[in-house]
Design an enzyme around this catalytic site. Structure first.
Site, PDB file in Angstrom:
ATOM      1  CG  HIS A 133      -1.914  -1.080   1.260  1.00 34.32           C
ATOM      2  ND1 HIS A 133      -2.970  -1.132   0.379  1.00 34.32           N
ATOM      3  CD2 HIS A 133      -2.024  -2.177   2.057  1.00 34.32           C
ATOM      4  CE1 HIS A 133      -3.696  -2.215   0.630  1.00 34.32           C
ATOM      5  NE2 HIS A 133      -3.144  -2.873   1.645  1.00 34.32           N
ATOM      6  CB  CYS A 175      -2.348   3.654  -4.172  1.00 34.86           C
ATOM      7  SG  CYS A 175      -3.685   2.465  -4.428  1.00 34.86           S
TER       8      CYS A 175
END
Length: 235
Positions: A133, A175
């Site tokens: 992440h 991301c």
């Protein structure tokens, strides 16, 4: 998109790989699956375990929610990618401190784990792969620490200054992963960095329930990530 050529016999020098799954928990199954698949790909291309260093929390294969205990898959019809994966740094040993020590080849700075580091020389080639992440300027480690792009770049500069690699390839799955390098990675380090997204985009999971193609029906989580499977499966 194809992955890096990592066969030991093709060029002068030793090839090294550092593989990092940056999350924990069964809901993040896909990150450890990506990293395990990467290990199998490198192993099949004749990299030795001594030269592959794996960071993964290792709480997925035998998780109570895993419908196939002891098995991790990265494709709906895929084979087990967990078997044989070195458990170099697991649990709380998957720290930023250990990651930086491993990259720099600083064995005395490592705390816990296998103690393996990138003991590379001036003709060697390094592949660094992260799946996890991220947000603006940082990605997460399984220890919930934030790995900031500026700190990673500082470590890469130190590695370059030590003259202990010839080339480095970085694949980053997260991301906003472009923000780890955009405007930060200087020229002249002989580093080729590829990210799953630019500085403001999301990266995307794949093989998810309710999508096509779906995982086997007993799986209630995604098996992979789009950027990662694109090079792991050579799409």
């Amino acid at each position: 998109m194809s992955g890096p050529s990592m066969s030991n016999g093709e060029v002068e020098g030793t090839r090294w790989a550092v593989l990092v799954a940056g999350s924990y928990g069964y809901g993040n199954y896909r990150h450890q699956a990506d990293v395990c698949h990467a290990y199998q790909l490198l192993k099949n291309n004749r990299l030795k375990d001594d030269n592959i260093i794996v960071f993964m929390y290792d709480d997925i294969a035998f998780n109570v929610d895993n419908p196939r205990p002891g098995v991790i898959i990265n494709h709906p019809d895929g084979d087990d990618v967990y078997e044989g994966v070195p458990k170099d740094y697991t649990g709380n040993d998957t720290s930023i401190n250990n990651l930086f020590a491993v990259i720099l080849g600083n064995k005395t700075a490592v705390k816990g784990g296998s103690g393996k580091v990138v003991n590379s020389g001036p003709n060697d080639h390094i592949f660094f792969y992260y799946a996890g992440h991220g947000g603006a300027g940082a990605v997460l480690m399984p220890t919930d620490e934030e790995l900031y792009g500026k700190d990673l770049i500082d470590v890469l500069k130190k590695k370059h200054a030590s003259e202990t690699y010839k080339s480095m390839v970085i694949y980053l799955e997260a991301c906003e992963s472009g923000s780890m390098f955009e405007g930060l990675l200087p020229q002249g380090l002989n580093i080729y960095a590829v990210t799953a997204s630019n500085a403001s985009e999301n990266s995307w999971e794949f093989y998810c329930p309710g999508s096509y193609p779906p995982p086997p029906p007993e799986y209630k989580t995604c098996l992979g990530d789009l950027f990662s499977i694109s090079w792991l499966e050579d799409r």
